[in-house]
Design a protein around this motif. Sequence first.
Motif, PDB file in Angstrom:
ATOM      1  N   ARG A  90     -16.713 -37.152  18.415  1.00  0.00           N
ATOM      2  CA  ARG A  90     -17.670 -37.475  17.342  1.00  0.00           C
ATOM      3  C   ARG A  90     -17.646 -36.440  16.227  1.00  0.00           C
ATOM      4  O   ARG A  90     -18.205 -36.677  15.156  1.00  0.00           O
ATOM      5  N   VAL A  91     -17.031 -35.287  16.478  1.00  0.00           N
ATOM      6  CA  VAL A  91     -17.003 -34.234  15.471  1.00  0.00           C
ATOM      7  C   VAL A  91     -15.581 -33.737  15.273  1.00  0.00           C
ATOM      8  O   VAL A  91     -14.727 -33.868  16.152  1.00  0.00           O
ATOM      9  N   GLY A  95     -16.979 -28.509  14.117  1.00  0.00           N
ATOM     10  CA  GLY A  95     -18.184 -29.319  14.227  1.00  0.00           C
ATOM     11  C   GLY A  95     -18.936 -29.032  15.514  1.00  0.00           C
ATOM     12  O   GLY A  95     -18.452 -28.320  16.407  1.00  0.00           O
ATOM     13  N   ARG A  97     -22.457 -30.476  18.246  1.00  0.00           N
ATOM     14  CA  ARG A  97     -23.492 -31.414  18.686  1.00  0.00           C
ATOM     15  C   ARG A  97     -24.715 -30.614  19.107  1.00  0.00           C
ATOM     16  O   ARG A  97     -24.610 -29.657  19.878  1.00  0.00           O
ATOM     17  N   ARG A 115     -17.089 -28.157  19.001  1.00  0.00           N
ATOM     18  CA  ARG A 115     -15.741 -28.714  19.189  1.00  0.00           C
ATOM     19  C   ARG A 115     -14.763 -27.592  19.539  1.00  0.00           C
ATOM     20  O   ARG A 115     -13.800 -27.799  20.283  1.00  0.00           O
ATOM     21  N   GLY A 119     -17.130 -23.959  16.113  1.00  0.00           N
ATOM     22  CA  GLY A 119     -18.184 -24.952  16.184  1.00  0.00           C
ATOM     23  C   GLY A 119     -19.386 -24.442  16.951  1.00  0.00           C
ATOM     24  O   GLY A 119     -20.542 -24.719  16.590  1.00  0.00           O
ATOM     25  N   ALA A 147     -24.897 -34.791  15.456  1.00  0.00           N
ATOM     26  CA  ALA A 147     -23.502 -34.378  15.602  1.00  0.00           C
ATOM     27  C   ALA A 147     -22.950 -34.283  14.190  1.00  0.00           C
ATOM     28  O   ALA A 147     -23.058 -35.228  13.408  1.00  0.00           O
ATOM     29  N   THR A 148     -22.384 -33.138  13.833  1.00  0.00           N
ATOM     30  CA  THR A 148     -21.976 -32.934  12.452  1.00  0.00           C
ATOM     31  C   THR A 148     -20.723 -32.078  12.373  1.00  0.00           C
ATOM     32  O   THR A 148     -20.432 -31.292  13.287  1.00  0.00           O
ATOM     33  N   SER A 149     -20.002 -32.241  11.266  1.00  0.00           N
ATOM     34  CA  SER A 149     -18.789 -31.470  11.008  1.00  0.00           C
ATOM     35  C   SER A 149     -18.830 -30.974   9.568  1.00  0.00           C
ATOM     36  O   SER A 149     -19.460 -31.600   8.704  1.00  0.00           O
TER      37      SER A 149
END
Length: 221
Positions: A90-91, A95, A97, A115, A119, A147-149
Amino acid sequence: MAVFAETRNAGLPPLALDLTAATVVASPAAGLEGKAVAVLIEEAGRRTLRPWPQSDRLPAQGPAIVIGTFARVRALLGDRAADFALDENRVAAEGYRLATGRTTDGAPLVVIAGRDARGVLYGIGHVLRKLHLGPARAGLMAPLDLATSPRWPLRGHQLGVRANPNSYSGWDPAHWEQYIRDLALFGANAIELVPPRTDYPQLSPDFTRPQLETMAVMSRI
């Protein structure tokens, strides 16, 4: 300490997730990942005056902050991992979560999964910015679920040792370490050191040491 904390915290809004007595749960890790966990404990402890203990397993009771790469966090959570949607796909690189929930005894649980090692660091920075910290008080005002990058692969800042500023020209290595640490916690992943020979004045009465010596210190940081 207890009386001081009670007086200082009187009238503050209640915490949605009280992490004052939390345990930081992380697998032993060298390099950046291990340093990132240490930074969380140091920065929070500096403000609460009550540093969090660290363990490599979930405590039998009480709040916990579980940190690491996705694989490490899944291993630390065991059967609970499925509750937090820990899918590294998801990242992207750097990134992370973030998620919150409850332990088996109902105490707050915070998950920081990266990640990669960077991260993990940026996830810790995000949580530090959300935490409400004070003497004997630490926690979140609202749950986290994201969840972001990074949008940009290069997020840098230029630093120089020269006479034209009226602030950091007088910094010592401890100031530079904190400033560079803060930049990283806000998402920077690059530092450019300005060469000492520019069109700006070269010397300042505020310098704590010669320019090149200070730049060597900054490079090590």
